[in-house]
Design an enzyme around this catalytic site. Structure first.
Site, PDB file in Angstrom:
ATOM      1  N   HIS A   1     -23.335   1.252  36.874  1.00  0.00           N
ATOM      2  CA  HIS A   1     -22.030   0.641  36.629  1.00  0.00           C
ATOM      3  C   HIS A   1     -22.082  -0.092  35.286  1.00  0.00           C
ATOM      4  CE1 HIS A   1     -18.140  -1.085  37.543  1.00  0.00           C
ATOM      5  NE2 HIS A   1     -18.622  -2.216  37.058  1.00  0.00           N
TER       6      HIS A   1
ATOM      7  N   ASN B   1     -26.219   4.361  41.926  1.00  0.00           N
ATOM      8  CA  ASN B   1     -25.075   4.362  41.000  1.00  0.00           C
ATOM      9  C   ASN B   1     -25.436   3.577  39.748  1.00  0.00           C
ATOM     10  OD1 ASN B   1     -22.321   4.728  40.165  1.00  0.00           O
ATOM     11  ND2 ASN B   1     -21.886   2.618  40.773  1.00  0.00           N
TER      12      ASN B   1
ATOM     13  N   GLY C   1     -19.854  13.350  31.122  1.00  0.00           N
ATOM     14  CA  GLY C   1     -21.247  13.581  31.516  1.00  0.00           C
ATOM     15  C   GLY C   1     -22.277  13.275  30.445  1.00  0.00           C
TER      16      GLY C   1
ATOM     17  N   MET D   1     -16.192   8.786  39.591  1.00  0.00           N
ATOM     18  CA  MET D   1     -15.146   7.773  39.616  1.00  0.00           C
ATOM     19  C   MET D   1     -14.404   7.677  40.954  1.00  0.00           C
ATOM     20  SD  MET D   1     -15.857   6.417  36.814  1.00  0.00           S
ATOM     21  CE  MET D   1     -14.576   5.197  36.493  1.00  0.00           C
ATOM     22  N   ARG D   2     -14.994   8.197  42.008  1.00  0.00           N
ATOM     23  CA  ARG D   2     -14.391   8.059  43.340  1.00  0.00           C
ATOM     24  C   ARG D   2     -15.185   7.064  44.171  1.00  0.00           C
ATOM     25  NH1 ARG D   2     -10.568  11.393  44.228  1.00  0.00           N
ATOM     26  NH2 ARG D   2     -10.397  13.075  42.718  1.00  0.00           N
TER      27      ARG D   2
ATOM     28  N   GLU E   1     -27.369   2.684  28.865  1.00  0.00           N
ATOM     29  CA  GLU E   1     -27.425   3.374  30.163  1.00  0.00           C
ATOM     30  C   GLU E   1     -28.310   4.621  30.085  1.00  0.00           C
ATOM     31  OE1 GLU E   1     -23.020   2.355  32.023  1.00  0.00           O
ATOM     32  OE2 GLU E   1     -23.393   4.338  31.240  1.00  0.00           O
TER      33      GLU E   1
ATOM     34  N   GLU F   1     -21.728   0.283  51.511  1.00  0.00           N
ATOM     35  CA  GLU F   1     -20.345   0.608  51.860  1.00  0.00           C
ATOM     36  C   GLU F   1     -19.318  -0.147  51.011  1.00  0.00           C
ATOM     37  OE1 GLU F   1     -22.788   0.102  53.961  1.00  0.00           O
ATOM     38  OE2 GLU F   1     -22.747   1.615  55.557  1.00  0.00           O
ATOM     39  N   GLY F   2     -19.754  -1.098  50.184  1.00  0.00           N
ATOM     40  CA  GLY F   2     -18.815  -1.844  49.350  1.00  0.00           C
ATOM     41  C   GLY F   2     -18.529  -1.127  48.041  1.00  0.00           C
ATOM     42  N   VAL F   3     -17.698  -1.770  47.202  1.00  0.00           N
ATOM     43  CA  VAL F   3     -17.384  -1.195  45.888  1.00  0.00           C
ATOM     44  C   VAL F   3     -18.281  -1.862  44.844  1.00  0.00           C
ATOM     45  CG1 VAL F   3     -15.592  -0.909  44.117  1.00  0.00           C
ATOM     46  CG2 VAL F   3     -15.001  -0.728  46.553  1.00  0.00           C
TER      47      VAL F   3
HETATM   48  C1  GAR Z   1     -20.642   5.410  32.298  1.00  0.00           C
HETATM   49  O1  GAR Z   1     -20.513   4.345  31.392  1.00  0.00           O
HETATM   50  C2  GAR Z   1     -20.822   4.865  33.708  1.00  0.00           C
HETATM   51  O2  GAR Z   1     -21.507   3.660  33.759  1.00  0.00           O
HETATM   52  C3  GAR Z   1     -19.398   4.673  34.134  1.00  0.00           C
HETATM   53  O3  GAR Z   1     -18.725   5.792  33.627  1.00  0.00           O
HETATM   54  C4  GAR Z   1     -19.341   6.195  32.402  1.00  0.00           C
HETATM   55  C5  GAR Z   1     -19.573   7.691  32.484  1.00  0.00           C
HETATM   56  O4  GAR Z   1     -19.786   8.236  31.231  1.00  0.00           O
HETATM   57  N1  GAR Z   1     -19.299   4.597  35.539  1.00  0.00           N
HETATM   58  C6  GAR Z   1     -18.376   3.871  36.159  1.00  0.00           C
HETATM   59  O5  GAR Z   1     -17.534   3.233  35.591  1.00  0.00           O
HETATM   60  C7  GAR Z   1     -18.463   3.941  37.672  1.00  0.00           C
HETATM   61  N2  GAR Z   1     -17.594   2.964  38.253  1.00  0.00           N
HETATM   62  P1  GAR Z   1     -20.237   9.759  31.060  1.00  0.00           P
HETATM   63  O6  GAR Z   1     -19.276  10.621  31.851  1.00  0.00           O
HETATM   64  O7  GAR Z   1     -20.141  10.003  29.586  1.00  0.00           O
HETATM   65  O8  GAR Z   1     -21.644   9.846  31.578  1.00  0.00           O
END
Ligand code: GAR
Length: 225
Positions: free
Chosen positions: A142, A140, A42, A123-124, A207, A175-177
Site C-alpha cells: 500500500h 499487499n 503493473g 484495486m478491489r 516499492e 478482513e479489514g481495508v
Molecule cells: C502501487 O503504488 C501500489 O502500491 C498501489 O497501486 C500502485 C500500482 O502500480 N496499490 C494500491 O493503492 C492498493 N490500494 P502498478 O500498477 O504500476 O504496479
C-alpha cells in the site's frame, strides 16, 4: 540494492498469530509459487519479475488481472508466465458478483497450485470469503505509511493532509481495508510542489525494491511469525 530517496524505518519485530504462518519455507531449489494480482499498469509486477530472474525463494507462476485488457498483463506474457484476465462476471446477480468473481480467482489459484498471493496494485477490496481462504498466504503493498492513509486515494489524502512524510507498507491481508500485520515499511519525503503523480512515482521506485525483498524475507522464514 539501496532504496532510492528514502529512509528505512527501524526493523520491525513482527509478531503474528498462527493465522498468518506460511505453510512452508521456500528455497532457491523449490521457491514458493506466487500468483500476482494486478489491476493496472503493473510496474510493480515488472519489478518483481525482474527480481525473480535471479534465483529466489519465490517465483511467480501465475498473474491474474481483474480485466482482460489490463496493461500490466503484457509484462507477464512477455516473461512467459501464465496470465489471466478474470473480469467481474456482469451476468451474475449484482450482490453475488464479488464473490462469484473471487470463486473464479480462487479456482484459478488452485489449478495453478499457488502457495502465496501477492497483491500488486490490485484495486478491489477482497471479501471475507476470499480472505479466510488465503489468510497467511495473502500479501499487499500500500502506498502510504499504514495505518495512516488507507484506501484507494492514499497520495491525494497525504497531500490534502499536508504531511511531510509518506511511504509504503507491505502487510499481510486480513478482513479489514489495508489492515493486517505489517511486514515492512519505508518512508519517503513529500517534497514541496509534489502532486499525486510525482509522489506516486517516487514511492513506486521504493516499492519496486521493498516488495521483492520483503517477499524473500517472508518466504525464507526470516520474518518470525
Ligand atoms: C502501487 O503504488 C501500489 O502500491 C498501489 O497501486 C500502485 C500500482 O502500480 N496499490 C494500491 O493503492 C492498493 N490500494 P502498478 O500498477 O504500476 O504496479
Amino acid at each position: 540494492m539501496p532504496i532510492p530517496n528514502s529512509q528505512a524505518l527501524p526493523a520491525l519485530v513482527v509478531v503474528m498469530s498462527d493465522d498468518f504462518v506460511l505453510p512452508r519455507t521456500g528455497s532457491l531449489e523449490d521457491p514458493i509459487r506466487v500468483a500476482v494480482m494486478i489491476s493496472g499498469g503493473g510496474s510493480g509486477l515488472a519489478a518483481l519479475l525482474q527480481y525473480q530472474r535471479t534465483s529466489r525463494t519465490h517465483q511467480t507462476t501465475l498473474v491474474i488481472a481483474d480485466k482482460e485488457d489490463a496493461d500490466g498483463l503484457q509484462h507477464s506474457i512477455d516473461a512467459g508466465v501464465p496470465s489471466l484476465g478474470i473480469p467481474i462476471p456482469m451476468e451474475a446477480e449484482a450482490k453475488e458478483r464479488r464473490v462469484t468473481h473471487e470463486r473464479l480467482v480462487h479456482a484459478a489459484l488452485g489449478e495453478h497450485d499457488i502457495e502465496l498471493v501477492v497483491l500488486s496494485g490490485y484495486m478491489r477490496i477482497l471479501t471475507p470469503w476470499f480472505v479466510r481462504r488465503w489468510k497467511g498466504r495473502l500479501v499487499n503493498i500500500h502506498p502510504s505509511l499504514l495505518p495512516d492513509f488507507p484506501g484507494a486515494h492514499a497520495h491525494r489524502d497525504v497531500l490534502t493532509a499536508g504531511v511531510d512524510v509518506s511511504g509504503c507498507t507491505v502487510h499481510m491481508v486480513d478482513e479489514g481495508v489495508d489492515t493486517g500485520p505489517i511486514l515492512a515499511q519505508v518512508q519517503v519525503d513529500v517534497n514541496e510542489g509534489d502532486d499525486e503523480t510525482s509522489l506516486q512515482e517516487r514511492i513506486k521506485q521504493v516499492e519496486h525494491v521493498l516488495y521483492p525483498e520483503t517477499l524473500d524475507r517472508l518466504c525464507s522464514g526470516q520474518i518470525s511469525l
